[in-house]
Design a protein around this motif. Structure first.
Motif, short mmCIF file in Angstrom:
data_model
loop_
_atom_site.label_atom_id
_atom_site.label_comp_id
_atom_site.label_asym_id
_atom_site.label_seq_id
_atom_site.Cartn_x
_atom_site.Cartn_y
_atom_site.Cartn_z
N ASP A 182 -13.40 4.84 -3.21
CA ASP A 182 -14.17 6.06 -2.95
C ASP A 182 -13.57 6.87 -1.82
O ASP A 182 -13.71 8.10 -1.78
CB ASP A 182 -15.63 5.71 -2.63
N PHE A 183 -12.91 6.20 -0.88
CA PHE A 183 -12.21 6.90 0.20
C PHE A 183 -11.18 7.87 -0.38
O PHE A 183 -10.99 8.97 0.12
CB PHE A 183 -11.54 5.89 1.13
N LYS A 184 -10.54 7.48 -1.47
CA LYS A 184 -9.53 8.32 -2.11
C LYS A 184 -10.13 9.59 -2.72
O LYS A 184 -9.42 10.55 -2.99
CB LYS A 184 -8.78 7.53 -3.18
N ASN A 185 -11.45 9.58 -2.95
CA ASN A 185 -12.12 10.77 -3.50
C ASN A 185 -12.60 11.72 -2.41
O ASN A 185 -13.09 12.80 -2.71
CB ASN A 185 -13.32 10.34 -4.35
N CYS A 186 -12.48 11.29 -1.15
CA CYS A 186 -12.89 12.15 -0.04
C CYS A 186 -11.80 13.18 0.26
O CYS A 186 -10.60 12.89 0.15
CB CYS A 186 -13.13 11.32 1.22
N GLN A 187 -12.22 14.37 0.65
CA GLN A 187 -11.26 15.40 1.02
C GLN A 187 -10.37 14.95 2.17
O GLN A 187 -9.18 15.26 2.22
CB GLN A 187 -12.01 16.68 1.42
N ILE A 188 -10.91 14.18 3.10
CA ILE A 188 -10.15 13.74 4.27
C ILE A 188 -8.96 12.89 3.86
O ILE A 188 -7.88 12.97 4.45
CB ILE A 188 -11.07 12.96 5.26
N TYR A 189 -9.11 12.08 2.82
CA TYR A 189 -8.01 11.24 2.33
C TYR A 189 -6.87 12.11 1.81
O TYR A 189 -5.70 11.91 2.16
CB TYR A 189 -8.50 10.31 1.22
N LYS A 190 -7.20 13.10 1.00
CA LYS A 190 -6.19 13.97 0.42
C LYS A 190 -5.49 14.78 1.51
O LYS A 190 -4.27 14.94 1.51
CB LYS A 190 -6.83 14.90 -0.61
N SER A 191 -6.27 15.29 2.46
CA SER A 191 -5.70 16.13 3.52
C SER A 191 -4.79 15.33 4.43
O SER A 191 -3.69 15.77 4.78
CB SER A 191 -6.83 16.77 4.33
N LEU A 192 -5.24 14.14 4.83
CA LEU A 192 -4.41 13.30 5.71
C LEU A 192 -3.13 12.86 4.99
O LEU A 192 -2.06 12.79 5.61
CB LEU A 192 -5.20 12.08 6.16
N SER A 193 -3.24 12.58 3.71
CA SER A 193 -2.06 12.18 2.94
C SER A 193 -1.02 13.28 2.90
O SER A 193 0.18 13.05 3.07
CB SER A 193 -2.46 11.78 1.51
N GLN A 194 -1.49 14.52 2.69
CA GLN A 194 -0.58 15.66 2.64
C GLN A 194 0.13 15.86 3.97
O GLN A 194 1.35 16.04 4.02
CB GLN A 194 -1.36 16.93 2.27
N VAL A 195 -0.62 15.82 5.07
CA VAL A 195 -0.03 16.04 6.39
C VAL A 195 0.93 14.91 6.73
O VAL A 195 2.00 15.14 7.31
CB VAL A 195 -1.13 16.17 7.47
N ASN A 196 0.58 13.68 6.36
CA ASN A 196 1.46 12.55 6.64
C ASN A 196 2.79 12.67 5.90
O ASN A 196 3.84 12.29 6.41
CB ASN A 196 0.76 11.25 6.23
N GLU A 197 2.77 13.22 4.68
CA GLU A 197 3.99 13.39 3.90
C GLU A 197 4.87 14.50 4.48
O GLU A 197 6.10 14.43 4.42
CB GLU A 197 3.64 13.74 2.45
N ILE A 198 4.25 15.51 5.04
CA ILE A 198 4.99 16.69 5.48
C ILE A 198 5.65 16.48 6.84
O ILE A 198 6.80 16.89 7.05
CB ILE A 198 4.05 17.92 5.52
N PHE A 199 4.95 15.87 7.79
CA PHE A 199 5.44 15.82 9.18
C PHE A 199 5.96 14.43 9.54
O PHE A 199 5.23 13.44 9.48
CB PHE A 199 4.32 16.21 10.14
N GLU A 200 7.21 14.38 9.93
CA GLU A 200 7.80 13.14 10.42
C GLU A 200 7.53 12.96 11.90
O GLU A 200 7.36 11.85 12.39
CB GLU A 200 9.31 13.15 10.16
N ASN A 201 7.49 14.07 12.64
CA ASN A 201 7.25 14.03 14.08
C ASN A 201 5.78 13.73 14.36
O ASN A 201 4.88 14.39 13.84
CB ASN A 201 7.65 15.37 14.71
N ASN A 202 5.53 12.71 15.19
CA ASN A 202 4.15 12.30 15.47
C ASN A 202 3.34 13.39 16.17
O ASN A 202 2.14 13.57 15.91
CB ASN A 202 4.13 11.04 16.34
N TYR A 203 3.98 14.15 17.06
CA TYR A 203 3.27 15.21 17.77
C TYR A 203 2.80 16.27 16.78
O TYR A 203 1.65 16.74 16.85
CB TYR A 203 4.18 15.84 18.83
#
Length: 366
Positions: free
Chosen positions: A235-256
């Protein structure tokens, strides 16, 4: 922070829930820290941890984190609003308890099992509404009644019985059972003319919905017991927060950059817009129809040629408002390459910026 997020996305969302509980414990003992540490921790809580709790549906933790943090960040306003809420509570308390009793009796007489509770809006929630331009007199949910029913069918039956007794205000009904919020919240919301003309919000939901409304994914430990982890992670995968965090994690390599975009985009204030099919999408304030198109699918963004908002054609760079209904028209034969060169400066979401850059790069290679 990134390690926690990635672990939650790939393996176990419970790590985020445990972190929120740990943060709540820290906030409850914040008085023992130095003043400068208190302010820094409180500001961080309002900026990151309270929004995270909201997006995971953990309302109980969210509201307590907000109020404790707010009492340190802006103590005078906190005291002032707390006093005003107490004055309001005293004004309507007797009428609200009478209304609670009458609703319970009406539902029982119609053979509907129910539990009716009184919920008070938290101080920071009141402050946020005031800051967004609302008046205290316009907030009909300062105190509200929560009507907990056995099943979904009885929720709608209860709604009919309540409306037969207390007249509803047109335009103040929301069906979050058929259209859940992006953090899994479900309930029927209606605002009615209560005892002595007081306007009162009523929330109607099942017991399961009530637990999830209070504790979000954390409620799954009680609801699903031994199967809780598996159901929770799905069910976490159906939350908007999961999709949004996944997208940002894929895009940015720099932790900051990752942390900056999570705080500034993923956990920031949102608007909620509808597709023609009634699906709800959460977007940051200031998002355009182009952002919406790319949120649905990359091809829809790349092939976008026209936009209709609330059944009227508008420019594709139109800034969307809360509750807009958005229809995207696409074409596979028209690329609008020149226009897309400007789109990267128009859109606000990280996903849209990335997809536009990728599209332009591909086109330049051809």
């Amino acid at each position: 922070m990134r390690k926690l997020v990635v672990f939650a996305l790939k393996q176990d969302v419970r790590i985020l829930l445990i972190k929120l509980c740990d943060k709540l414990h820290n906030m409850r003992t914040l008085q023992y820290k130095k003043p400068e540490k208190q302010i820094k921790t409180a500001e961080e809580t309002l900026k990151f941890y309270a929004p995270l709790a909201y997006h995971l549906g953990v309302y109980r933790i969210k509201t307590e984190l907000e109020d404790i943090a707010f009492s340190y960040v802006n103590p005078e306003t906190f005291k002032e609003l707390k006093q005003k809420r107490e004055e309001y509570d005293n004004t309507v308390k007797e009428d609200l308890y009478l209304m609670k009793e009458r609703i319970e009796n009406i539902l029982i007489q119609n053979h509907l099992k129910t539990t009716v509770k009184i919920r008070s809006k938290n101080i920071y929630g009141i402050y946020s509404r005031l800051e967004s331009g609302h008046k205290l007199s316009d907030m009909f949910d300062l105190l509200c009644l929560k009507v907990v029913m056995e099943d979904v069918a009885s929720c709608y039956q209860a709604l009919g019985q309540i409306h037969a007794k207390y007249h509803p205000i047109n335009g103040k009904f929301k069906d979050y059972i058929c259209n859940p919020k992006t953090n899994l919240y479900q309930s029927l919301h209606t605002t009615v003319f209560g005892e002595n003309g007081h306007l009162v919000q009523i929330q109607i939901r099942t017991e399961k919905m009530d637990k999830i409304a209070s504790f979000g994914l954390g409620a799954y430990w009680q609801i699903y017991e031994k199967d809780a982890y598996q159901v929770m992670q799905e069910d976490f995968k159906n939350c908007q927060i999961y999709k949004s965090l996944s997208q940002v994690n894929e895009i940015f390599e720099n932790n900051y950059d990752f942390v900056e975009h999570v705080e500034g985009e993923v956990l920031s204030s949102k608007i909620y817009v509808y597709s023609p099919q009634g699906d709800i999408y959460a977007l940051p304030i200031g998002a355009t129809a182009i952002d919406f198109a790319y949120t649905i699918h990359t091809d829809i963004g790349n092939q976008l040629i026209k936009v209709y908002v609330n059944d009227e054609e508008v420019p594709v760079d139109t800034v969307l408002k809360n509750k807009d209904r958005v229809k995207i028209i696409t074409s596979t034969t028209s690329s609008f390459l020149d226009r897309k060169k400007d789109w990267e400066q128009i859109v606000v979401t990280t996903l849209a910026k990335r997809k536009i850059r990728e599209y332009l790069k591909k086109q330049s290679v051809k």
